[in-house]
Design a protein around this motif. Structure first.
Motif, mmCIF file in Angstrom:
data_model
loop_
_atom_site.group_PDB
_atom_site.id
_atom_site.type_symbol
_atom_site.label_atom_id
_atom_site.label_comp_id
_atom_site.label_asym_id
_atom_site.label_seq_id
_atom_site.Cartn_x
_atom_site.Cartn_y
_atom_site.Cartn_z
ATOM 1 N N ASN A 63 15.404 17.604 5.933
ATOM 2 C CA ASN A 63 13.891 18.241 6.942
ATOM 3 C C ASN A 63 13.688 18.002 7.462
ATOM 4 O O ASN A 63 13.057 16.742 7.147
ATOM 5 C CB ASN A 63 13.962 19.752 5.853
ATOM 6 C CG ASN A 63 12.519 19.559 4.893
ATOM 7 O OD1 ASN A 63 11.728 18.391 4.946
ATOM 8 N ND2 ASN A 63 12.658 19.671 3.648
ATOM 9 N N ASP A 65 10.081 18.423 7.274
ATOM 10 C CA ASP A 65 8.867 17.650 7.235
ATOM 11 C C ASP A 65 9.146 16.394 6.497
ATOM 12 O O ASP A 65 7.881 15.566 6.399
ATOM 13 C CB ASP A 65 8.665 18.408 5.911
ATOM 14 C CG ASP A 65 6.953 18.833 5.474
ATOM 15 O OD1 ASP A 65 6.898 19.415 6.785
ATOM 16 O OD2 ASP A 65 6.511 19.502 4.751
ATOM 17 N N GLY A 103 12.001 25.333 6.242
ATOM 18 C CA GLY A 103 11.271 25.523 5.504
ATOM 19 C C GLY A 103 12.558 26.913 5.080
ATOM 20 O O GLY A 103 14.089 26.369 4.908
ATOM 21 N N VAL B 86 2.957 23.614 10.636
ATOM 22 C CA VAL B 86 3.348 23.707 9.985
ATOM 23 C C VAL B 86 2.334 23.488 8.608
ATOM 24 O O VAL B 86 2.654 24.600 7.367
ATOM 25 C CB VAL B 86 4.587 22.961 9.501
ATOM 26 C CG1 VAL B 86 4.882 23.513 8.269
ATOM 27 C CG2 VAL B 86 6.088 23.465 10.397
ATOM 28 N N SER B 90 0.772 26.740 6.751
ATOM 29 C CA SER B 90 1.905 26.707 5.776
ATOM 30 C C SER B 90 2.768 27.398 5.988
ATOM 31 O O SER B 90 2.638 28.733 5.453
ATOM 32 C CB SER B 90 1.136 28.026 4.235
ATOM 33 O OG SER B 90 -0.522 27.770 4.250
ATOM 34 N N ALA B 92 5.771 26.904 5.953
ATOM 35 C CA ALA B 92 7.678 26.324 5.327
ATOM 36 C C ALA B 92 7.961 27.620 4.228
ATOM 37 O O ALA B 92 9.360 27.644 4.379
ATOM 38 C CB ALA B 92 7.406 25.485 4.644
ATOM 39 N N ASP B 93 6.810 27.992 3.609
ATOM 40 C CA ASP B 93 7.664 29.209 3.038
ATOM 41 C C ASP B 93 7.701 30.489 3.261
ATOM 42 O O ASP B 93 8.344 31.259 2.907
ATOM 43 C CB ASP B 93 6.083 30.120 1.461
ATOM 44 C CG ASP B 93 5.770 28.607 0.879
ATOM 45 O OD1 ASP B 93 6.878 27.515 0.219
ATOM 46 O OD2 ASP B 93 5.149 28.712 -0.151
ATOM 47 N N GLY B 95 9.147 30.329 6.104
ATOM 48 C CA GLY B 95 10.206 30.157 6.496
ATOM 49 C C GLY B 95 9.972 30.213 8.380
ATOM 50 O O GLY B 95 8.961 30.650 9.044
#
Lengths: 126, 126
Positions: A63, A65, A103, B86, B90, B92-93, B95
């Protein structure tokens, strides 16, 4: 198909999908439109738009990241390839969109860009 | 507002928008989130999503077609900046999605990426 998707999301599946693109991409049953040292571009097997192309790195990158400086050439290839495809398929007049889901929005654990054009539900006007 | 948009789309407006980002970006009335040598990241003035950030080059680049090798650093900064945002927000969780509209889908004649997250109508699942 749900089983396959669940498998692809598992740790073992994740390694397999990445490994396929890294080592077995010549065998992938996809309709290749363009290929560089770092990526493959091919028609989405289940297109959601009249034009729906995937751009996928030829190495395992789960991904966004996980992108590092060693992936710079891949990222630049994404834009060079998009420019070529836009020219070949005359996408500018149609309008097109380059999308990276990440994500919780990302379903397959191999980084991929969507190049979509030609209508369909593009969501809110962003 | 329609007048301003029409102006921005005109040849003169196009030059002005690009020139603003190239030479007057310090004066732009935007809420900057991150800045590099090549780009500005700021909240969309009219967000369409709970998180809606624009990433704009600090030089005049009308659209994806106009990108050349001299813009490589800007493109790489887009992804480095996205990784930072990101992490800070935060996302990522939640999306998130990175979007580039181009050709007939692009409304303002200065290249810009959207980083969106947190729901809203994201359109077809691509």
């Amino acid at each position: 198909m749900q089983f396959l998707l669940n498998f692809a999301r598992s740790k073992a599946g994740q390694r397999l999908v990445g490994w396929m693109f890294a080592h077995m991409n010549a065998l992938l049953p996809v309709d290749r439109l363009h290929e560089t040292e770092t990526l493959l571009a091919f028609h989405h097997p289940k297109p959601g738009y009249p034009v729906h192309i995937l751009l996928v790195p030829k190495k395992a990158i789960a991904n966004l990241d996980d992108l590092t400086a060693s992936d710079d050439e891949f990222l630049l290839d994404v834009f060079r390839t998009t420019q070529k495809l836009v020219e070949v398929y005359s996408l500018a007049d149609l309008g097109y969109r380059l999308i990276l889901n990440a994500g919780a929005y990302q379903k397959v654990p191999q980084l991929h860009f969507h190049l979509v054009a030609g209508g369909g539900n593009l969501g809110d006007d962003v």
